[in-house]
Design a protein around this motif. Structure first.
Motif, PDB file in Angstrom:
ATOM      1  N   ARG A 360     -71.268  42.080  -9.438  1.00 11.80           N
ATOM      2  CA  ARG A 360     -71.239  43.240  -8.537  1.00 11.80           C
ATOM      3  C   ARG A 360     -71.520  44.533  -9.301  1.00 11.80           C
ATOM      4  O   ARG A 360     -72.018  45.515  -8.730  1.00 11.80           O
ATOM      5  CB  ARG A 360     -69.878  43.328  -7.855  1.00 11.80           C
ATOM      6  CG  ARG A 360     -68.740  43.707  -8.795  1.00 11.80           C
ATOM      7  CD  ARG A 360     -67.374  43.641  -8.134  1.00 11.80           C
ATOM      8  NE  ARG A 360     -66.315  44.113  -9.032  1.00 11.80           N
ATOM      9  CZ  ARG A 360     -65.817  43.394 -10.028  1.00 11.80           C
ATOM     10  NH1 ARG A 360     -66.285  42.169 -10.260  1.00 11.80           N
ATOM     11  NH2 ARG A 360     -64.857  43.886 -10.805  1.00 11.80           N
ATOM     12  N   LYS A 361     -71.217  44.539 -10.596  1.00 14.05           N
ATOM     13  CA  LYS A 361     -71.374  45.752 -11.396  1.00 14.05           C
ATOM     14  C   LYS A 361     -72.837  46.041 -11.706  1.00 14.05           C
ATOM     15  O   LYS A 361     -73.195  47.211 -11.922  1.00 14.05           O
ATOM     16  CB  LYS A 361     -70.585  45.623 -12.707  1.00 14.05           C
ATOM     17  CG  LYS A 361     -69.088  45.465 -12.497  1.00 14.05           C
ATOM     18  CD  LYS A 361     -68.363  45.281 -13.823  1.00 14.05           C
ATOM     19  CE  LYS A 361     -66.863  45.119 -13.606  1.00 14.05           C
ATOM     20  NZ  LYS A 361     -66.138  44.908 -14.886  1.00 14.05           N
ATOM     21  N   PRO A 364     -75.220  45.771  -7.261  1.00 11.38           N
ATOM     22  CA  PRO A 364     -74.378  46.218  -6.130  1.00 11.38           C
ATOM     23  C   PRO A 364     -74.981  45.969  -4.751  1.00 11.38           C
ATOM     24  O   PRO A 364     -74.258  45.498  -3.848  1.00 11.38           O
ATOM     25  CB  PRO A 364     -74.169  47.711  -6.415  1.00 11.38           C
ATOM     26  CG  PRO A 364     -75.214  48.085  -7.421  1.00 11.38           C
ATOM     27  CD  PRO A 364     -75.509  46.859  -8.209  1.00 11.38           C
ATOM     28  N   PHE A 367     -74.701  42.342  -4.019  1.00 12.04           N
ATOM     29  CA  PHE A 367     -73.302  41.996  -3.748  1.00 12.04           C
ATOM     30  C   PHE A 367     -72.927  42.343  -2.305  1.00 12.04           C
ATOM     31  O   PHE A 367     -72.223  41.576  -1.632  1.00 12.04           O
ATOM     32  CB  PHE A 367     -72.393  42.730  -4.734  1.00 12.04           C
ATOM     33  CG  PHE A 367     -70.937  42.652  -4.378  1.00 12.04           C
ATOM     34  CD1 PHE A 367     -70.308  41.422  -4.242  1.00 12.04           C
ATOM     35  CD2 PHE A 367     -70.197  43.813  -4.160  1.00 12.04           C
ATOM     36  CE1 PHE A 367     -68.951  41.348  -3.906  1.00 12.04           C
ATOM     37  CE2 PHE A 367     -68.852  43.747  -3.815  1.00 12.04           C
ATOM     38  CZ  PHE A 367     -68.228  42.507  -3.692  1.00 12.04           C
ATOM     39  N   LEU A 368     -73.402  43.475  -1.829  1.00 13.88           N
ATOM     40  CA  LEU A 368     -73.114  43.880  -0.447  1.00 13.88           C
ATOM     41  C   LEU A 368     -73.686  42.869   0.534  1.00 13.88           C
ATOM     42  O   LEU A 368     -72.993  42.444   1.478  1.00 13.88           O
ATOM     43  CB  LEU A 368     -73.693  45.269  -0.185  1.00 13.88           C
ATOM     44  CG  LEU A 368     -73.542  45.806   1.246  1.00 13.88           C
ATOM     45  CD1 LEU A 368     -72.071  45.909   1.631  1.00 13.88           C
ATOM     46  CD2 LEU A 368     -74.240  47.155   1.383  1.00 13.88           C
ATOM     47  N   PHE A 430     -69.876  37.347  -7.971  1.00 13.47           N
ATOM     48  CA  PHE A 430     -69.822  38.812  -8.056  1.00 13.47           C
ATOM     49  C   PHE A 430     -68.437  39.342  -8.414  1.00 13.47           C
ATOM     50  O   PHE A 430     -68.295  40.509  -8.781  1.00 13.47           O
ATOM     51  CB  PHE A 430     -70.270  39.418  -6.724  1.00 13.47           C
ATOM     52  CG  PHE A 430     -71.699  39.107  -6.373  1.00 13.47           C
ATOM     53  CD1 PHE A 430     -72.728  39.894  -6.856  1.00 13.47           C
ATOM     54  CD2 PHE A 430     -72.008  38.012  -5.577  1.00 13.47           C
ATOM     55  CE1 PHE A 430     -74.046  39.599  -6.542  1.00 13.47           C
ATOM     56  CE2 PHE A 430     -73.326  37.722  -5.258  1.00 13.47           C
ATOM     57  CZ  PHE A 430     -74.349  38.517  -5.742  1.00 13.47           C
ATOM     58  N   THR A 431     -67.420  38.517  -8.279  1.00  9.57           N
ATOM     59  CA  THR A 431     -66.063  38.969  -8.570  1.00  9.57           C
ATOM     60  C   THR A 431     -65.672  38.604  -9.998  1.00  9.57           C
ATOM     61  O   THR A 431     -66.335  37.814 -10.661  1.00  9.57           O
ATOM     62  CB  THR A 431     -65.071  38.336  -7.583  1.00  9.57           C
ATOM     63  OG1 THR A 431     -65.203  36.909  -7.644  1.00  9.57           O
ATOM     64  CG2 THR A 431     -65.349  38.801  -6.178  1.00  9.57           C
TER      65      THR A 431
END
Length: 770
Positions: A360-361, A364, A367-368, A430-431
């Protein structure tokens, strides 16, 4: 409609000579094809949502009842919008995903062909026309799945998919032909009126079985499901397109389209509920043990297809509404997750969820998109997936009282597994903490992450405004499946906390708990693989090995490459078949009064013929054998002359003369005689030849005693000049009445001539000869 179907086919043909265009900056224009198709059908939503149905008829083969008949109703509109809409996103995505690939033009050619085939399947109003496009989807998907043809696994996966779906297509064709013969029509629209005739016919179980086999193989139902995980060897755009909105949904579409024609019986219900229910539970559990993102998505797709089969099998108003909505729900979130998986693989070089985290970093927007799709897959309120899961529970709870509890439990367990699978594929990468090896990962081209983001946002929009999509798309789709008004009304909240809502929230809670507590690993995957010997894949593989062994034995015995061996087997088979027919037809009686007396000329010609034949079978010289064969041919010419057939005599004379000249010209190129086994083979061949001649003689004598039927003779005699303007009846028959047959004979001879010429002109290098 015909033009929209053929547009992809035409484009795929033009990509062959103009493939370099795809590799240029103008390649983005390719996306206009599915985009324009999507816009065209988008303008039909208003009319179709009000109940309008559009037809288009174009003659093709009317004598066989096969025409380009297309129908646009609620069901076909839903699917055609999915095919073209998701197709537009896939086209955009693939341009960047495969940028720089040497065969990107070939890829888009296959993709356009597949899109055209799927459009044909869902728009066809003729069941045989549907089958033509059905098989075209199998063929084009074979090329797409095996696109990386330098990879052995890709080739094997493509062959497996083609074999399974091809077998299903064979049975489907049998079922469709039976339907046409029983009902007297091949039109879907007319077949609805023939429902009672079909259901009450004694062939109904066979028809249903054949249709089910076609649908089950295409939509990866147990035990035919294993081809779909293998097909994940294809490039990600292929997986996203074929396994979310198109190919695997073709079987679901087939079941939905045939529901008002063949559905509603106990056999229909028990078969589909049983197969679909087992498939959705089996695949849902299997998805939890996968560590490859594509593997997780593959098994969750199989589970979703099982849910759709399960719902169509139930056949109630609630289940049909749920099926019509879940088709769209699944297409949106699954296409998104596949495209996100492609981005992850493209940027990190891996799809292993045991090493992926924290993306996610660095990604982004991706990830959304992935998060929204995962939440929709889980059925979170305000997503379209929430509406879909609510409707599934609505269908199971309102089913027959004796089955409602069992089917609801089955649906809850399955959906819980899908919640976990969606989180594993959509959230897990993503986490958590970003590994150092992924710190340099960056966003890909916008054309790669914008399409999945759009699809994910649509899943949210449709969840917030379910009444819009329900009224415009799903309502008439459900009506078309059920064959009557369903009174669909989709809403986020129906004003009370009921059992359906509680089940949805319980499913989500259980899924989250399992996701947090159950971590996929290779040790768990290996545990599952211990049962591989019991899997359908292993069983089918065993059958495939046995078939290969039998084929090897059969080929070595019957197809050993020797022309004389082929001739012997063909003649023996003909002798057995003709001899059996003579045996069951009774003794052959000869009426000598009908036979003409022999003249000295006929006896002399026959003696010359026998002498030439003796020379043919005994001479060691090839030249002598060729000359003797020509003598036999000329003797036959004389016999034709004796019996007043000068046209046949001239034909025979021309053929024998030409054959003799050609043989003599190429004699110096041919090897010498090969003595295989000596006199034993000669005697064997002699006995077989004499037997064949005796059987033909008996047939000729038997025919001579049969009453003469001149209807066919009189027809050709009366109509040759009137219809074909020719006075030579034989020529007219060859050129006009059976002109297609003659044309293909000419084509075969032309191909053979080209082959012979190529062999004569062949010049091999010494290394190539070795």
């Amino acid at each position: 409609m015909l033009l929209t179907v053929l547009l992809g086919l035409i484009l795929s043909i033009f990509l062959v000579p103009f493939g370099k265009f795809v590799k240029s900056k103008w390649s983005v224009l390719l996306t206009l094809v599915p985009g324009l198709i999507f816009v065209y059908y988008l303008f039909h939503i208003s009319s179709v949502s009000e109940g309008s149905v559009f037809f288009q008829h174009t003659d093709w083969i009317p004598s066989l009842g096969i025409n380009f008949d297309f129908k646009l109703d609620g069901l076909s509109l839903l699917f055609v919008l999915l095919i073209s809409g998701v197709g537009t996103a896939i086209f955009f995505y693939a341009l960047s995903y495969l940028k720089g690939h040497p065969f990107i033009d070939r890829f888009f050619g296959y993709l356009c062909l597949f899109m055209a085939a799927m459009m044909g399947v869902v728009l066809s109003d003729n069941i045989l026309l549907l089958f033509v496009f059905w098989e075209l989807t199998s063929i084009s998907s074979f090329f797409l799945i095996g696109f990386n043809n330098d990879n052995q696994d890709s080739r094997k996966s493509a062959l497996t998919a083609l074999s399974i779906t091809g077998i299903g297509g064979f049975f489907l064709l049998a079922g469709l032909i039976l339907i046409g013969n029983v009902a007297g029509t091949f039109s879907f629209t007319e077949l609805i009126d023939k429902r009672d005739v079909l259901i009450n016919h004694n062939l109904y179980p066979a028809i249903l079985g054949f249709v089910f086999l076609g649908a089950f193989t295409k939509s990866a139902q147990f035990p035919f499901h294993f081809w779909l995980p293998g097909a994940m060897k294809a490039p990600t755009p292929v997986s996203a397109y074929l396994h979310s909105a198109t190919m695997v949904k073709a079987g679901i579409y087939l079941l939905a389209r045939f529901f008002p024609i063949l559905g509603g019986t106990d056999l229909w219900m028990y078969t589909l509920v049983g197969v679909g229910g087992f498939t959705m539970l089996y695949a849902s559990i299997h998805s939890l043990f996968r560590v490859d993102l594509k593997g997780i998505l593959a098994y969750s797709t199989i589970s979703a297809l099982g849910i759709l089969t399960f719902l169509i099998g139930m056949g109630t108003k609630e289940s049909i509404i749920a099926a019509s909505v879940f088709v769209l729900v699944h297409a949106l979130y699954k296409a998104t997750l596949f495209l996100v998986t492609g981005i992850i693989d493209h940027e990190t070089g891996t799809r292993d969820i045991t090493v992926l985290s924290g993306l996610r970093k660095v990604l982004p927007p991706v990830f959304l998109a992935s998060g929204l799709a995962a939440l929709s897959s889980a059925g979170l309120p305000l997503t379209f997936g929430f509406i879909g899961k609510d409707l599934i529970y609505e269908a199971t709870l309102h089913f027959e009282e004796n089955w409602a509890l069992i089917l609801t439990i089955l649906a809850v367990v399955t959906n819980t597994g899908l919640v976990v699978a969606g989180f594993l594929a959509g959230l897990k990468p993503f986490t958590g903490k970003l590994p150092q090896s992924f710190e340099k990962v960056h966003l890909p081209y916008k054309s790669m992450w914008i399409p999945p983001l759009i699809l994910a946002v649509l899943g949210l929009v449709f969840g917030v405004l379910p009444g819009v999509t329900g009224n415009l798309l799903n309502h008439q789709a459900a009506n078309a499946i059920l064959g009557q008004e369903t009174s669909m009304h989709l809403a986020i909240w129906h004003g009370s906390v009921n059992t359906v809502l509680i089940l949805s929230l319980a499913t989500l809670a259980c899924g989250i708990f399992i996701y947090l507590s159950f971590k996929p690993s290779y040790s768990k995957l290996q545990f599952i693989e211990k049962f591989e010997n019991l899997s359908p894949k292993h069983i089918f593989k065993g059958y495939a090995v046995d078939i290969f062994r039998f084929s090897t034995w059969y080929t070595n015995k019957l197809h050993n490459g020797y022309l004389r061996s082929y001739h012997l087997k063909i003649i023996l088979f003909a002798e057995i078949l003709l001899g059996y027919k003579l045996w069951i037809s009774g003794p052959v009686s000869i009426d000598f009064s009908n036979l003409s007396t022999l003249s000295i000329y006929e006896v002399g010609v026959v003696l010359v013929l026998i002498g030439a034949l003796f020379i043919v079978v005994t001479t060691p010289s090839r030249l002598t054998s060729v000359v003797s064969m020509s003598v036999i041919g000329y003797c036959i010419c004389l016999i034709y002359v004796f019996y007043s057939a000068p046209d046949l005599a001239m034909t025979q004379f021309s053929i024998d003369t030409l054959s003799t000249v050609l043989f003599v010209l190429v004699l110096y190129k041919l090897p010498g005689f090969i003595n295989f086994t000596g006199k034993a083979v000669l005697y064997r061949d002699g006995i077989v030849a004499l037997g064949f001649g005796a059987i033909l003689s008996l047939i000729a004598l038997k025919v001579n005693n049969e009453p003469v039927v001149k209807e066919i003779t009189e027809f050709y005699g009366e109509n040759s000049y009137l219809l074909a303007k020719g006075k030579n009846v034989v020529n007219v028959i060859l050129v006009d009445f059976r002109g297609i047959d003659t044309m293909f004979e000419t084509v075969v001879l032309s191909i053979a001539a080209i082959g012979v010429y190529s062999l004569l002109r062949l010049r091999l290098k010494p290394t190539e000869k070795e």
